[in-house]
Design an enzyme around this catalytic site. Structure first.
Site, PDB file in Angstrom:
ATOM      1  N   CYS A   1     -23.510  -6.210 -54.207  1.00  0.00           N
ATOM      2  CA  CYS A   1     -23.997  -6.556 -52.854  1.00  0.00           C
ATOM      3  C   CYS A   1     -25.389  -5.989 -52.621  1.00  0.00           C
ATOM      4  O   CYS A   1     -26.233  -6.626 -51.975  1.00  0.00           O
ATOM      5  CB  CYS A   1     -23.066  -5.995 -51.785  1.00  0.00           C
ATOM      6  SG  CYS A   1     -21.396  -6.626 -51.874  1.00  0.00           S
TER       7      CYS A   1
HETATM    8  C1  BEZ Z   1     -20.017  -5.055 -55.531  1.00  0.00           C
HETATM    9  O1  BEZ Z   1     -20.684  -5.555 -54.639  1.00  0.00           O
HETATM   10  O2  BEZ Z   1     -20.556  -4.486 -56.471  1.00  0.00           O
HETATM   11  C2  BEZ Z   1     -18.535  -5.122 -55.504  1.00  0.00           C
HETATM   12  C3  BEZ Z   1     -17.853  -5.197 -54.301  1.00  0.00           C
HETATM   13  C4  BEZ Z   1     -16.473  -5.228 -54.285  1.00  0.00           C
HETATM   14  C5  BEZ Z   1     -15.775  -5.201 -55.470  1.00  0.00           C
HETATM   15  C6  BEZ Z   1     -16.460  -5.144 -56.677  1.00  0.00           C
HETATM   16  C7  BEZ Z   1     -17.851  -5.104 -56.696  1.00  0.00           C
END
Ligand code: BEZ
Length: 211
Positions: free
Chosen positions: A45
């Site tokens: 994200c």
């Molecule tokens: C991420 O944004 O890296 C992420 C968010 C939730 C689960 C796995 C990865």
């Protein structure tokens, strides 16, 4: 109830990193992209929000307002914003919704219990100036989105909203397009003065009409 293509995009009010917003007021008369994130302080994200901030001039050029969403509260978003600027080289330059009561996530069906029953998936909604939903894409948490693809789809949506054309596989701005089958050859002569190549009666290729 899931939001589907052609539905009116549900309006809402929400707290964001840029203060309270009414979604429709934020969109104004232009296009919109609403995209959700599973959680703050997560690696994928963080890269996505930096990428959208970097592409903001491209969205602006197309008269598209972008808005992100994550289910964490506003103070968490504010802390995370510092990390995004520091690690991605681009500070947030669009609002990020703090959806801690999951009002917007529920309204747009962004929580898919068989993927994760508490976090939002990576949803993307493109909304037209008529407030109708034009595109929905859903990615899993493990896969960061390709925002060049989102821009490519916006180019196609904006072109096909104005001309009786559709865009072929892997089309990008400037490539040839397809005359929609509903247009007769006779009407096509008026609408597409540059002419076309008919590979089949239903497959007529013409230069992009606004170029
Ligand atoms: C991420 O944004 O890296 C992420 C968010 C939730 C689960 C796995 C990865």
């Amino acid at each position: 109830m899931a939001v589907r293509l052609g539905d009116e995009a549900p309006n809402f009010t929400a707290e964001t990193t840029e203060g309270p917003i009414n979604f429709y007021d934020y969109l104004g008369d232009g296009w919109g992209v609403l995209f959700s994130h599973p959680k703050d302080f997560t690696p994928v994200c963080t890269t996505e929000l930096g990428r959208v901030a970097a592409l903001k001039p491209e969205f602006d050029k197309r008269n598209v307002k972008v808005i992100g969403l994550s289910v964490d509260p506003i103070d968490s978003h504010e802390g995370w914003a510092g990390d995004i600027a520091e690690t991605q080289g681009h500070a947030l330059n669009f609002p990020l919704i703090a959806d801690s009561d999951r009002k917007v996530s529920d309204l747009y069906d962004m929580i898919h219990p068989n993927a994760n029953d508490t976090l939002t998936v990576r949803s993307v909604f493109i909304i037209g100036p008529d407030k109708k939903v034009k595109l929905i894409i859903t990615y899993p948490a493990s896969t960061g989105r390709n925002f060049d693809e989102i821009l490519r789809v916006i180019d196609s949506l904006q072109l096909t909203a104005n001309y009786s054309v559709a865009t072929p596989a892997d089309w990008k701005e400037g490539d040839d397009v397809i005359i929609v089958p509903a247009v007769s050859d006779e009407d096509a002569k008026k609408k597409f003065p540059k002419g076309w190549k008919a590979l089949k009666p239903y497959l007529r290729i013409t230069p992009q009409p606004d170029k």
